[in-house]
Scaffold this active site. Structure first.
Site, PDB file in Angstrom:
ATOM      1  N   ASP A   1      49.003  10.828  22.977  1.00  0.00           N
ATOM      2  CA  ASP A   1      48.054  12.032  22.350  1.00  0.00           C
ATOM      3  C   ASP A   1      46.425  10.919  22.528  1.00  0.00           C
ATOM      4  O   ASP A   1      46.852  10.213  21.726  1.00  0.00           O
ATOM      5  CB  ASP A   1      49.328  12.214  21.113  1.00  0.00           C
ATOM      6  CG  ASP A   1      48.216  14.033  20.088  1.00  0.00           C
ATOM      7  OD1 ASP A   1      47.296  13.157  20.600  1.00  0.00           O
ATOM      8  OD2 ASP A   1      49.176  14.185  19.857  1.00  0.00           O
TER       9      ASP A   1
ATOM     10  N   PHE B   1      49.359  12.524  13.290  1.00  0.00           N
ATOM     11  CA  PHE B   1      49.502  14.393  12.840  1.00  0.00           C
ATOM     12  C   PHE B   1      50.536  15.148  13.205  1.00  0.00           C
ATOM     13  O   PHE B   1      51.616  14.599  14.262  1.00  0.00           O
ATOM     14  CB  PHE B   1      48.879  14.649  13.924  1.00  0.00           C
ATOM     15  CG  PHE B   1      48.344  16.612  13.953  1.00  0.00           C
ATOM     16  CD1 PHE B   1      47.460  16.872  12.515  1.00  0.00           C
ATOM     17  CD2 PHE B   1      48.760  17.385  14.210  1.00  0.00           C
ATOM     18  CE1 PHE B   1      46.800  17.954  12.379  1.00  0.00           C
ATOM     19  CE2 PHE B   1      48.401  19.022  14.039  1.00  0.00           C
ATOM     20  CZ  PHE B   1      47.490  19.473  12.734  1.00  0.00           C
TER      21      PHE B   1
ATOM     22  N   ARG C   1      37.012  13.721   5.701  1.00  0.00           N
ATOM     23  CA  ARG C   1      36.704  13.142   7.242  1.00  0.00           C
ATOM     24  C   ARG C   1      35.076  14.080   8.133  1.00  0.00           C
ATOM     25  O   ARG C   1      34.348  14.436   7.998  1.00  0.00           O
ATOM     26  CB  ARG C   1      37.848  13.585   8.266  1.00  0.00           C
ATOM     27  CG  ARG C   1      38.878  13.483   8.076  1.00  0.00           C
ATOM     28  CD  ARG C   1      40.183  13.546   9.099  1.00  0.00           C
ATOM     29  NE  ARG C   1      39.510  14.947   9.594  1.00  0.00           N
ATOM     30  CZ  ARG C   1      40.111  15.709  10.943  1.00  0.00           C
ATOM     31  NH1 ARG C   1      41.169  14.968  11.609  1.00  0.00           N
ATOM     32  NH2 ARG C   1      40.132  16.929  11.361  1.00  0.00           N
TER      33      ARG C   1
ATOM     34  N   TYR D   1      39.846  20.689  22.316  1.00  0.00           N
ATOM     35  CA  TYR D   1      37.981  21.401  21.302  1.00  0.00           C
ATOM     36  C   TYR D   1      38.348  20.866  20.715  1.00  0.00           C
ATOM     37  O   TYR D   1      36.912  20.743  20.427  1.00  0.00           O
ATOM     38  CB  TYR D   1      39.277  22.648  20.933  1.00  0.00           C
ATOM     39  CG  TYR D   1      40.721  22.741  20.341  1.00  0.00           C
ATOM     40  CD1 TYR D   1      40.991  21.958  19.271  1.00  0.00           C
ATOM     41  CD2 TYR D   1      41.891  22.345  21.616  1.00  0.00           C
ATOM     42  CE1 TYR D   1      41.955  21.778  18.527  1.00  0.00           C
ATOM     43  CE2 TYR D   1      43.371  22.780  20.332  1.00  0.00           C
ATOM     44  CZ  TYR D   1      43.261  21.978  18.761  1.00  0.00           C
ATOM     45  OH  TYR D   1      44.755  21.514  18.506  1.00  0.00           O
ATOM     46  N   LYS D   2      37.840  19.145  20.766  1.00  0.00           N
ATOM     47  CA  LYS D   2      37.298  18.396  19.963  1.00  0.00           C
ATOM     48  C   LYS D   2      36.248  17.894  20.928  1.00  0.00           C
ATOM     49  O   LYS D   2      35.438  18.005  20.900  1.00  0.00           O
ATOM     50  CB  LYS D   2      38.355  17.239  19.361  1.00  0.00           C
ATOM     51  CG  LYS D   2      39.660  18.287  18.456  1.00  0.00           C
ATOM     52  CD  LYS D   2      40.013  17.367  18.330  1.00  0.00           C
ATOM     53  CE  LYS D   2      42.272  17.382  17.316  1.00  0.00           C
ATOM     54  NZ  LYS D   2      41.763  18.115  16.099  1.00  0.00           N
TER      55      LYS D   2
END
Lengths: 410, 410
Positions: free
Chosen positions: A201, A132, A375, A226-227
Site C-alpha cells: 500500500d 491504516f 501529524r 489525493y495525498k
C-alpha cells in the site's frame, strides 16, 4: 531574526523545487502553512480550467462522443502510465479507478489466487498490524472469502512469521500514523523467499519518495492519489500488477471494463490482457481527468529531488521543534534515521486534539489522529523551509501558552 | 407541414415537463435531438457552477475543512436520500459510491449471506441471462466466492427456476438492449415465496419510471446515476439495502467508511448501522457533488409525470416510425404494451452500425448495440415530441436512401 529564521531563508533560496509552489493554490482562509498534504493535497492551478472543460465542453457539448474522441475510455490506463514513473514502474502495469479499499481487495484476493496456483496449502494472509484500518478490514474479508486465516503482525515481525502456509502479505510502505518508512526491498525479498506474494500500500509514499516497484520485484500494489499526488478529495486510487503476473491475475471484481472485448456484450467473461484486467466498472471521468490535470505538476520533477527536499524539510522541522518546543512536551514517533522516515512527522502530545485545533486557527494546518498524535505532512512541491520554521514556532508558542495556563490554574 | 409534425407541435404545447428542457445544456456540435440519455444523460445547467465551487473554493481554499464544513463526509448518504424518492424508497436506505459493478458484488454477496442465515443449503444464484454483461460477470465472481452455482435464466423463466437451493436472484428492471420492462412486483414476490433474496439492477429504469422499491419489498438494489439521473460520465452508482435487512447486511467490502467509528482507527471491524454500512472507501467528492447538483432538476417533478411523458414519447416514436420507415426495414425489439416497455425503443436493422453513424452526422444521436440494434432513449425531462418526429423522419430518410442506393446498384 532568529538563527532558524535565517537558516530557513537560506534553505529556501537554494531550493530547486521552490518554483513549483506557484503551480498550486495556497491562499484562502486557512493561511499559507499547509502541512496536511498527506491527507488532502493542495489544488494545482491547472485543475479548475481542465475540469471546466471536461464538464462544459466534453460532457455538455460532445456528450457520448467524448468516450472515444476525448479519450475517456482509455483514461484509467493512460493516467496509470503517468503515475508509473513516480513509483518506479514501467508503463502498462497500473490502472486508475475505484477506491484504495476496493483495490486492496482486488490485489489481495489476486495475490492469494496466484499463490495457490503452485501451493494449494497456502491458507494464511499476513497483514501489517499497524496498518491504516481499512487495509485490515478488507484483508479480513479477502481472507474470509478465500478460505484463509488473517494474521496481523508488525512489519518487523514479517520475516519470522513467513512460512509455507503464507499466501500473501499486505504491507504499508509508510505508516499513516507514525510516518515510519518500511524496508520495501528486503521485506519483498523475504516474502518471495517464502514463496508468497507481496502487496504494498503506497498511499503515504507515492509522490513523496522513491518506491521502485519494478526494481524490487513487488507483485501487486495499490495507492490513493489525493495525498502527495494532489488528485483532489476522494480522487480514484490505482492498482499495480507486475507485467509478468498479469496473465495469471484473476480479479475478484471482473467487471465489463476488464473484458477482452467490452463492447462485444458477450455473456462469457474473458479477461483482457495487461493492466486493463484490473479495471472494473465505468471510470469516473470527472475525478479521473481532474487527477490527470493534477499530475502535470510532475513535469520536469524527479522523485529523487522530491525525496531530498522531503528529508531536508523533516530534518529542519525536527531541528526547529527541538529548539523551540519546551522539553518533554512532545514525543517524536517518527524515526530519526532517513532510511526509516517518510514525509511526515508525528508528535505524540498531551491534548493533541485541542492543540491542533488552535494551530489551525493560527493558520498552521496539520491534523490529529486519535488519541494523542499531531501529524505534520511535508509536500516538497509546495512546502518551503520558512513554512516549516513558522509551524514549529507556532507549535512551541501554543504549547508554552498551554503550559503557562496550566501552571496559572495551579 | 405533415400531420405528424402538426401532432408533435400539439403534444409539445401541452407537455407539462416542457419547461424542464431549459435546465439542460442541449446545444453544441451534436445538434438538438439527443436520444442517448439512456447511455449518458445531458448536462444540467447548474452543474458547471457547482463543480467550479467544489474545486476552486471547497478544495482549493478550504481543503480538509470541507470534509466537515461542506458536508463532504456525509455526501454518500445525503445524495442517496435525494435519489430515494425517485425509486420509491424512504430515506436512510441508499448510499451513493463506487461503480455499478462494485455495488452488484456487494448486493449479491450480501444477499447470499442473508439467505444462508436461515437456509444453509441455499447454494444457487439465478441471474438474468439477458443482462448487461457486467452483472453476469460479477455474479459469476460472487457465486465463486460464496460457493454457489450461477444459473442464467431469462426473467420469465425465473418463477419456474426458483427452488429450495436458490439463495439470490439478480434481475434487471429494464433490459439494456431491448428496453423491455420486467415485472418487478411479481418477480420479487416469487423470489420471496421461494425464501430467496431479490437484487434489482435499476440502471435503465431509475429516473425514467416508477420503481417502488419499498412498496414491493425489494431486498437490495443497485443502479448507475449517469443515464436518466444525468450525473455525468462515470458518476458514482448507488446501493439500496432495505431498512429491516440493514442490521444483517454483511458486506464483502467492509472498508473504513462503513465502520461504526471510522475515525476511531480501530483495528477491529464493527459495521455502522443503517445504509452507511454499504459504503467502502473515501467518497469521490468531485463526481459525487456534480451528481448532487444534477439531481436538483428533479425539484418539483414527479416520477409519475415522467413516466406518462416517457410512454407518450415512445408511443409517438413508434407511430412516426410506422408511418415514415419503409415496410420491413426495421423490426421493433421493444414491447408494445406499456407494462412491458421502459423508456427506450430498440430497432433491429440491417447495417445498424453505419446507419447510426449517419444519423449522428445528421444530428440525431442514438446508439448502436452489437450486432444489429439501433437504440433510441427518451429522457422526458429534455426530449420533446418535435425531436421524436425529426428523429423518425431522419431514420426513414436514411433507410430510404440506403434502400434506393442498393436498388440502384442492382
Amino acid at each position: 531574526m532568529s538563527e532558524l529564521t535565517e537558516k530557513a531563508g537560506k534553505l529556501d533560496a537554494v531550493d530547486e523545487l521552490a518554483a513549483k509552489r506557484a503551480e498550486f493554490v495556497l491562499d484562502g482562509p486557512e493561511g499559507a502553512v499547509y502541512l496536511d498534504g498527506n491527507s488532502l493535497g493542495a489544488l494545482p492551478v491547472g485543475v479548475p480550467g481542465r475540469v471546466a472543460d471536461v464538464v462544459g465542453r466534453q460532457w455538455g457539448e460532445m456528450r457520448i462522443r467524448s468516450w472515444t474522441e476525448e479519450g475517456w475510455w482509455t483514461a484509467p490506463e493512460r493516467i496509470g502510465d503517468r503515475i508509473a514513473p513516480l513509483v518506479g514502474a514501467a508503463a502498462g502495469q497500473i490502472v486508475v479507478g475505484d477506491s484504495t479499499s476496493v483495490n486492496v481487495f482486488k490485489a489481495l484476493v489476486g495475490a492469494v489466487r496466484l499463490a495457490r496456483e503452485t501451493g494449494a496449502g497456502r491458507d494464511e494472509i499476513l497483514v501489517d498490524a499497524t496498518t491504516f484500518p481499512t487495509d485490515g478490514y478488507i484483508a479480513g474479508s479477502a481472507a474470509r472469502m478465500t478460505g484463509c486465516t488473517l494474521r496481523p503482525v508488525t512489519p518487523s515481525e514479517v520475516p519470522d512469521a513467513l512460512g509455507e502456509r503464507t499466501a500473501a502479505v499486505l504491507l504499508n510502505h509508510v505508516d499513516y500514523r507514525t510516518g515510519r518508512l518500511h524496508d520495501l526491498p528486503s521485506l519483498t525479498a523475504a516474502v518471495h523467499a517464502a514463496g508468497a506474494y507481496a502487496v504494498w500500500d503506497l498511499c503515504h509514499s507515492a509522490g513523496a519518495l522513491p518506491v521502485g516497484l519494478d526494481a524490487h520485484g513487488v507483485d501487486l500494489a495499490v495507492g490513493c492519489t489525493y495525498k502527495y499526488l494532489n488528485g483532489g478529495p476522494g480522487s480514484p486510487a490505482y492498482l499495480y500488477v507486475r507485467a509478468d503476473l498479469q496473465d495469471r491475475f484473476d480479479s475478484p471484481l471482473p467487471g465489463w471494463n476488464s473484458h477482452a472485448e467490452p463492447f462485444g456484450m458477450r455473456s462469457e467473461y474473458e479477461p483482457a490482457e495487461g493492466a486493463v484486467r484490473g479495471r472494473v466498472g465505468t471510470p469516473d471521468i470527472l475525478s479521473m481527468l481532474a487527477l490527470e490535470a493534477a499530475l502535470e505538476v510532475w513535469d520536469g520533477v524527479t522523485v529523487e529531488a522530491v525525496r531530498a527536499k522531503s528529508l531536508a524539510l523533516t530534518d529542519f522541522f525536527l531541528e526547529c521543534v527541538g529548539e523551540y518546543v519546551p522539553e518533554g512536551r512532545v514525543e517524536c514517533l517518527t524515526p530519526v534515521p532517513h532510511a526509516e522516515r517518510g514525509s511526515q512527522v508525528a508528535l505524540r502530545c498531551a491534548g493533541a486534539g485541542p492543540v491542533m485545533r488552535r494551530l489551525i486557527e493560527r493558520g498552521v494546518v496539520g491534523d490529529f489522529r486519535h488519541p494523542d498524535v499531531l501529524r505534520f505532512g511535508f509536500t516538497p512541491l509546495y512546502v518551503g523551509f520558512a513554512d516549516v520554521e513558522r509551524a514549529a514556532r507556532a507549535l512551541a508558542e501554543e504549547l508554552s501558552e498551554a503550559t503557562a495556563q496550566q501552571s496559572h490554574r495551579v
